[in-house]
Design a protein around this motif. Structure first.
Motif, PDB file in Angstrom:
ATOM      1  N   THR A 195       0.837  -1.200   0.000  1.00 51.84           N
ATOM      2  CA  THR A 195       0.000   0.000   0.000  1.00 51.84           C
ATOM      3  C   THR A 195       0.873   1.251   0.000  1.00 51.84           C
ATOM      4  O   THR A 195       0.599   2.211  -0.730  1.00 51.84           O
ATOM      5  N   ILE A 196       1.919   1.243   0.794  1.00 53.23           N
ATOM      6  CA  ILE A 196       2.832   2.381   0.838  1.00 53.23           C
ATOM      7  C   ILE A 196       3.530   2.555  -0.506  1.00 53.23           C
ATOM      8  O   ILE A 196       3.689   3.678  -0.993  1.00 53.23           O
ATOM      9  N   GLU A 197       3.922   1.461  -1.118  1.00 52.27           N
ATOM     10  CA  GLU A 197       4.569   1.530  -2.431  1.00 52.27           C
ATOM     11  C   GLU A 197       3.620   2.076  -3.496  1.00 52.27           C
ATOM     12  O   GLU A 197       4.026   2.880  -4.341  1.00 52.27           O
ATOM     13  N   ARG A 198       2.338   1.672  -3.454  1.00 56.49           N
ATOM     14  CA  ARG A 198       1.351   2.226  -4.397  1.00 56.49           C
ATOM     15  C   ARG A 198       1.156   3.715  -4.178  1.00 56.49           C
ATOM     16  O   ARG A 198       1.079   4.501  -5.133  1.00 56.49           O
ATOM     17  N   LEU A 199       1.079   4.130  -2.912  1.00 52.30           N
ATOM     18  CA  LEU A 199       0.935   5.545  -2.605  1.00 52.30           C
ATOM     19  C   LEU A 199       2.142   6.319  -3.117  1.00 52.30           C
ATOM     20  O   LEU A 199       1.995   7.382  -3.726  1.00 52.30           O
ATOM     21  N   HIS A 200       3.328   5.805  -2.897  1.00 54.07           N
ATOM     22  CA  HIS A 200       4.550   6.453  -3.378  1.00 54.07           C
ATOM     23  C   HIS A 200       4.505   6.616  -4.898  1.00 54.07           C
ATOM     24  O   HIS A 200       4.803   7.701  -5.428  1.00 54.07           O
ATOM     25  N   ALA A 201       4.126   5.577  -5.600  1.00 54.16           N
ATOM     26  CA  ALA A 201       4.043   5.643  -7.064  1.00 54.16           C
ATOM     27  C   ALA A 201       2.983   6.645  -7.509  1.00 54.16           C
ATOM     28  O   ALA A 201       3.201   7.422  -8.447  1.00 54.16           O
ATOM     29  N   ASP A 202       1.822   6.640  -6.838  1.00 53.34           N
ATOM     30  CA  ASP A 202       0.750   7.581  -7.177  1.00 53.34           C
ATOM     31  C   ASP A 202       1.183   9.020  -6.941  1.00 53.34           C
ATOM     32  O   ASP A 202       0.867   9.914  -7.734  1.00 53.34           O
ATOM     33  N   LEU A 203       1.898   9.261  -5.851  1.00 54.13           N
ATOM     34  CA  LEU A 203       2.380  10.619  -5.579  1.00 54.13           C
ATOM     35  C   LEU A 203       3.438  11.041  -6.596  1.00 54.13           C
ATOM     36  O   LEU A 203       3.430  12.178  -7.079  1.00 54.13           O
ATOM     37  N   ALA A 204       4.327  10.130  -6.945  1.00 59.08           N
ATOM     38  CA  ALA A 204       5.396  10.446  -7.896  1.00 59.08           C
ATOM     39  C   ALA A 204       4.855  10.737  -9.293  1.00 59.08           C
ATOM     40  O   ALA A 204       5.382  11.587 -10.012  1.00 59.08           O
ATOM     41  N   SER A 205       3.783  10.059  -9.674  1.00 58.79           N
ATOM     42  CA  SER A 205       3.220  10.228 -11.017  1.00 58.79           C
ATOM     43  C   SER A 205       2.108  11.281 -11.074  1.00 58.79           C
ATOM     44  O   SER A 205       1.557  11.537 -12.139  1.00 58.79           O
ATOM     45  N   ALA A 206       1.773  11.853  -9.912  1.00 58.97           N
ATOM     46  CA  ALA A 206       0.680  12.821  -9.773  1.00 58.97           C
ATOM     47  C   ALA A 206      -0.699  12.175  -9.946  1.00 58.97           C
ATOM     48  O   ALA A 206      -1.703  12.865 -10.041  1.00 58.97           O
ATOM     49  N   ALA A 207      -0.765  10.854  -9.961  1.00 55.80           N
ATOM     50  CA  ALA A 207      -2.054  10.164 -10.056  1.00 55.80           C
ATOM     51  C   ALA A 207      -2.918  10.456  -8.834  1.00 55.80           C
ATOM     52  O   ALA A 207      -4.119  10.651  -8.948  1.00 55.80           O
ATOM     53  N   TRP A 208      -2.303  10.490  -7.652  1.00 46.90           N
ATOM     54  CA  TRP A 208      -3.060  10.759  -6.432  1.00 46.90           C
ATOM     55  C   TRP A 208      -3.728  12.126  -6.537  1.00 46.90           C
ATOM     56  O   TRP A 208      -4.902  12.272  -6.205  1.00 46.90           O
ATOM     57  N   GLN A 209      -2.988  13.109  -7.002  1.00 47.85           N
ATOM     58  CA  GLN A 209      -3.531  14.460  -7.124  1.00 47.85           C
ATOM     59  C   GLN A 209      -4.672  14.511  -8.141  1.00 47.85           C
ATOM     60  O   GLN A 209      -5.659  15.208  -7.927  1.00 47.85           O
ATOM     61  N   ARG A 210      -4.554  13.777  -9.242  1.00 45.05           N
ATOM     62  CA  ARG A 210      -5.623  13.744 -10.245  1.00 45.05           C
ATOM     63  C   ARG A 210      -6.867  13.064  -9.701  1.00 45.05           C
ATOM     64  O   ARG A 210      -7.981  13.553  -9.857  1.00 45.05           O
ATOM     65  N   ILE A 211      -6.690  11.930  -9.062  1.00 47.60           N
ATOM     66  CA  ILE A 211      -7.810  11.137  -8.552  1.00 47.60           C
ATOM     67  C   ILE A 211      -8.524  11.858  -7.415  1.00 47.60           C
ATOM     68  O   ILE A 211      -9.742  11.806  -7.295  1.00 47.60           O
ATOM     69  N   ARG A 212      -7.770  12.559  -6.599  1.00 49.65           N
ATOM     70  CA  ARG A 212      -8.340  13.183  -5.400  1.00 49.65           C
ATOM     71  C   ARG A 212      -8.297  14.709  -5.452  1.00 49.65           C
ATOM     72  O   ARG A 212      -8.159  15.385  -4.431  1.00 49.65           O
ATOM     73  N   ALA A 213      -8.450  15.270  -6.635  1.00 48.95           N
ATOM     74  CA  ALA A 213      -8.399  16.719  -6.809  1.00 48.95           C
ATOM     75  C   ALA A 213      -9.446  17.416  -5.947  1.00 48.95           C
ATOM     76  O   ALA A 213      -9.212  18.520  -5.441  1.00 48.95           O
ATOM     77  N   ASP A 214     -10.600  16.772  -5.761  1.00 46.78           N
ATOM     78  CA  ASP A 214     -11.648  17.384  -4.935  1.00 46.78           C
ATOM     79  C   ASP A 214     -11.185  17.590  -3.500  1.00 46.78           C
ATOM     80  O   ASP A 214     -11.535  18.575  -2.856  1.00 46.78           O
TER      81      ASP A 214
END
Length: 62
Positions: A19-38
Motif C-alpha cells: 500500500t505504501i509503495e502504491r501511494l509512493h508511485a501515485d504521488l510520484a506520477s501525480a495520479a493521487w492528485q488527479r484522482i483526489r483533486a476534490d
C-alpha cells in the motif's frame, strides 16, 4: 522487544508495504492528485473522527 513481538511487527509492516509503495508511485506520477483533486481544493474536511476522553473532572467546583 521479544522475538514474538518483533515477528508480529515485521508481519504488520510487510502487510502494509504494498500500500505504501502504491501511494509512493501515485504521488510520484501525480495520479493521487488527479484522482483526489476534490480533496485538494477543500479548506477543511470532516471525516467523523472524534476524540473522547473519559475520566474524572472538576466541573462544577469553584
Amino acid at each position: 522487544m521479544a522475538d514474538s513481538e518483533t515477528h508480529a511487527t515485521d508481519n504488520r509492516v510487510q502487510r502494509i508495504l504494498p500500500t505504501i509503495e502504491r501511494l509512493h508511485a501515485d504521488l510520484a506520477s501525480a495520479a493521487w492528485q488527479r484522482i483526489r483533486a476534490d480533496l485538494l481544493s477543500r479548506d477543511a474536511a470532516d471525516h467523523g473522527y472524534r476524540l473522547l476522553i473519559a475520566g474524572k473532572t472538576n466541573r462544577g467546583t469553584a
